[in-house]
Design a protein around this motif. Structure first.
Motif, PDB file in Angstrom:
ATOM      1  N   ALA A  13       0.841  -1.208   0.000  1.00 35.47           N
ATOM      2  CA  ALA A  13       0.000   0.000   0.000  1.00 35.47           C
ATOM      3  C   ALA A  13       0.874   1.255   0.000  1.00 35.47           C
ATOM      4  N   LYS A  14       1.961   1.231   0.789  1.00 32.65           N
ATOM      5  CA  LYS A  14       2.898   2.360   0.825  1.00 32.65           C
ATOM      6  C   LYS A  14       3.548   2.561  -0.547  1.00 32.65           C
ATOM      7  N   LEU A  15       3.925   1.458  -1.181  1.00 33.53           N
ATOM      8  CA  LEU A  15       4.571   1.545  -2.491  1.00 33.53           C
ATOM      9  C   LEU A  15       3.596   2.043  -3.549  1.00 33.53           C
ATOM     10  N   TYR A  16       2.352   1.585  -3.491  1.00 32.48           N
ATOM     11  CA  TYR A  16       1.337   2.067  -4.426  1.00 32.48           C
ATOM     12  C   TYR A  16       1.166   3.576  -4.287  1.00 32.48           C
ATOM     13  N   GLU A  17       1.040   4.030  -3.045  1.00 36.21           N
ATOM     14  CA  GLU A  17       0.822   5.458  -2.796  1.00 36.21           C
ATOM     15  C   GLU A  17       2.011   6.281  -3.275  1.00 36.21           C
ATOM     16  N   ALA A  18       3.215   5.799  -2.975  1.00 39.62           N
ATOM     17  CA  ALA A  18       4.414   6.513  -3.406  1.00 39.62           C
ATOM     18  C   ALA A  18       4.519   6.547  -4.923  1.00 39.62           C
ATOM     19  N   ALA A  19       4.271   5.410  -5.565  1.00 38.96           N
ATOM     20  CA  ALA A  19       4.391   5.323  -7.020  1.00 38.96           C
ATOM     21  C   ALA A  19       3.374   6.206  -7.724  1.00 38.96           C
ATOM     22  N   ALA A  37      11.056   4.064  -3.545  1.00 41.99           N
ATOM     23  CA  ALA A  37      11.455   3.504  -2.253  1.00 41.99           C
ATOM     24  C   ALA A  37      11.618   4.604  -1.203  1.00 41.99           C
ATOM     25  N   GLU A  38      12.269   5.690  -1.605  1.00 40.60           N
ATOM     26  CA  GLU A  38      12.487   6.799  -0.663  1.00 40.60           C
ATOM     27  C   GLU A  38      11.158   7.409  -0.234  1.00 40.60           C
ATOM     28  N   ARG A  39      10.245   7.638  -1.191  1.00 35.19           N
ATOM     29  CA  ARG A  39       8.949   8.234  -0.867  1.00 35.19           C
ATOM     30  C   ARG A  39       8.134   7.308   0.036  1.00 35.19           C
ATOM     31  N   ALA A  40       8.277   5.997  -0.174  1.00 30.66           N
ATOM     32  CA  ALA A  40       7.530   5.028   0.630  1.00 30.66           C
ATOM     33  C   ALA A  40       8.171   4.782   1.985  1.00 30.66           C
ATOM     34  N   SER A  53       9.716  -5.498 -11.093  1.00 30.62           N
ATOM     35  CA  SER A  53      10.201  -4.319 -11.807  1.00 30.62           C
ATOM     36  C   SER A  53       9.271  -3.144 -11.541  1.00 30.62           C
ATOM     37  N   LYS A  54       9.700  -1.983 -11.992  1.00 29.89           N
ATOM     38  CA  LYS A  54       8.851  -0.797 -11.868  1.00 29.89           C
ATOM     39  C   LYS A  54       7.585  -0.972 -12.697  1.00 29.89           C
ATOM     40  N   ALA A  55       7.715  -1.594 -13.866  1.00 31.00           N
ATOM     41  CA  ALA A  55       6.548  -1.819 -14.721  1.00 31.00           C
ATOM     42  C   ALA A  55       5.537  -2.743 -14.032  1.00 31.00           C
ATOM     43  N   GLU A  56       6.039  -3.774 -13.368  1.00 31.04           N
ATOM     44  CA  GLU A  56       5.127  -4.676 -12.666  1.00 31.04           C
ATOM     45  C   GLU A  56       4.440  -3.957 -11.514  1.00 31.04           C
ATOM     46  N   LEU A  57       5.179  -3.107 -10.822  1.00 28.66           N
ATOM     47  CA  LEU A  57       4.587  -2.315  -9.739  1.00 28.66           C
ATOM     48  C   LEU A  57       3.449  -1.458 -10.283  1.00 28.66           C
ATOM     49  N   PHE A  58       3.667  -0.816 -11.416  1.00 27.98           N
ATOM     50  CA  PHE A  58       2.630   0.042 -11.983  1.00 27.98           C
ATOM     51  C   PHE A  58       1.433  -0.777 -12.453  1.00 27.98           C
ATOM     52  N   GLU A  59       1.708  -1.937 -13.038  1.00 23.79           N
ATOM     53  CA  GLU A  59       0.614  -2.797 -13.485  1.00 23.79           C
ATOM     54  C   GLU A  59      -0.246  -3.238 -12.302  1.00 23.79           C
ATOM     55  N   GLU A  60       0.409  -3.613 -11.218  1.00 23.01           N
ATOM     56  CA  GLU A  60      -0.331  -4.017 -10.025  1.00 23.01           C
ATOM     57  C   GLU A  60      -1.039  -2.824  -9.382  1.00 23.01           C
ATOM     58  N   LEU A  61      -0.447  -1.648  -9.515  1.00 24.26           N
ATOM     59  CA  LEU A  61      -1.098  -0.435  -9.028  1.00 24.26           C
ATOM     60  C   LEU A  61      -2.421  -0.209  -9.761  1.00 24.26           C
ATOM     61  N   LEU A  62      -2.413  -0.410 -11.067  1.00 26.55           N
ATOM     62  CA  LEU A  62      -3.646  -0.271 -11.845  1.00 26.55           C
ATOM     63  C   LEU A  62      -4.692  -1.286 -11.390  1.00 26.55           C
ATOM     64  N   THR A 104     -11.088  10.878  -3.354  1.00 23.78           N
ATOM     65  CA  THR A 104     -10.164  10.256  -2.412  1.00 23.78           C
ATOM     66  C   THR A 104      -8.823   9.925  -3.071  1.00 23.78           C
ATOM     67  N   TYR A 105      -8.881   9.509  -4.340  1.00 24.99           N
ATOM     68  CA  TYR A 105      -7.666   9.093  -5.060  1.00 24.99           C
ATOM     69  C   TYR A 105      -7.501   9.900  -6.355  1.00 24.99           C
ATOM     70  N   PRO A 106      -7.328  11.210  -6.267  1.00 26.03           N
ATOM     71  CA  PRO A 106      -7.248  12.018  -7.491  1.00 26.03           C
ATOM     72  C   PRO A 106      -6.030  11.707  -8.358  1.00 26.03           C
TER      73      PRO A 106
END
Length: 204
Positions: A13-19, A37-40, A53-62, A104-106
């Motif tokens: 959840a922290k990584l999603y929010e940071a990303a 990582a730093e933001r999270a 990877s960063k791409a996988e993180l973004f895909e999972e974020l979606l 809530t999630y703009p």
């Protein structure tokens, strides 16, 4: 004691929010894993422990973000049905739920809408799947309304569902960017009147 599964969900959840915040600010290509990582507030290795990877993180974020939207739409429809409301009542409550989600999630909503128009991304197929999951919730309510005789049988259900979801997304983003002085009640009221006139068949 907190389980490892709960801790991992909290970390994700922290990584999603940071990303989502960084990508909204800088764009996907300009955002680095180090910055996420730093933001999270976690080590860089933690990012790769959770995502390849960063791409996988973004895909999972979606998946995560649209999943939350889909759940809120479904809950609104189910709550209306439990209270004995009409299908137009359900659609109206879903509009409200969509506005609340976007409010809530703009940053996520801005990313989601932007990505819908890009066709060269590795996660395009995933985006289409999760988009359809959200639209399908609206389609189900429209279909039930037509079958019950509450809505016109001439309604093109897939196109109308997509139009309703799109209406909420675009109106909410316009509200936040250009009419921030308006309240969520103002925006909901305007969209509710549009719904009643276009889908409910009644005149204001």
């Amino acid at each position: 004691m907190e389980s490892s599964s709960t801790r991992r969900q909290a970390t994700r959840a922290k990584l999603y929010e940071a990303a989502v915040t960084l990508i909204a600010e800088k764009g996907f290509s300009a955002t680095t894993v180090d910055e996420i990582a730093e933001r999270a507030g976690v080590a860089k290795g933690t990012v790769y422990y959770n995502f390849a990877s960063k791409a996988e993180l973004f895909e999972e974020l979606l998946r995560h973000g649209v999943g939350l939207l889909t759940a809120s739409l479904r809950e609104a429809a189910e709550r209306t049905a439990a209270e004995g409301g009409s299908k137009v009542d359900a659609l109206d409550r879903m509009i409200r739920a969509g506005l609340v989600f976007i409010d809530t999630y703009p940053a996520f909503t801005q990313l989601y809408v932007a990505e819908l128009w890009r066709t060269n991304r590795a996660w395009q197929s995933t985006l289409m799947v999760v988009r359809q999951q959200a639209v399908a919730v609206v389609e189900n309510v429209l279909r039930e309304g037509v079958e019950a005789g509450e809505l016109s049988s001439e309604i093109d259900i897939p196109l109308t569902a997509a139009a309703l979801v799109g209406m909420v997304l675009v109106a909410a983003l316009d509200w936040q960017a250009f009419q921030p002085e308006r309240t969520i009640d103002d925006v909901h009221s305007a969209l509710s009147r549009l719904l009643q006139g276009r889908v409910g068949g009644t005149r204001a």
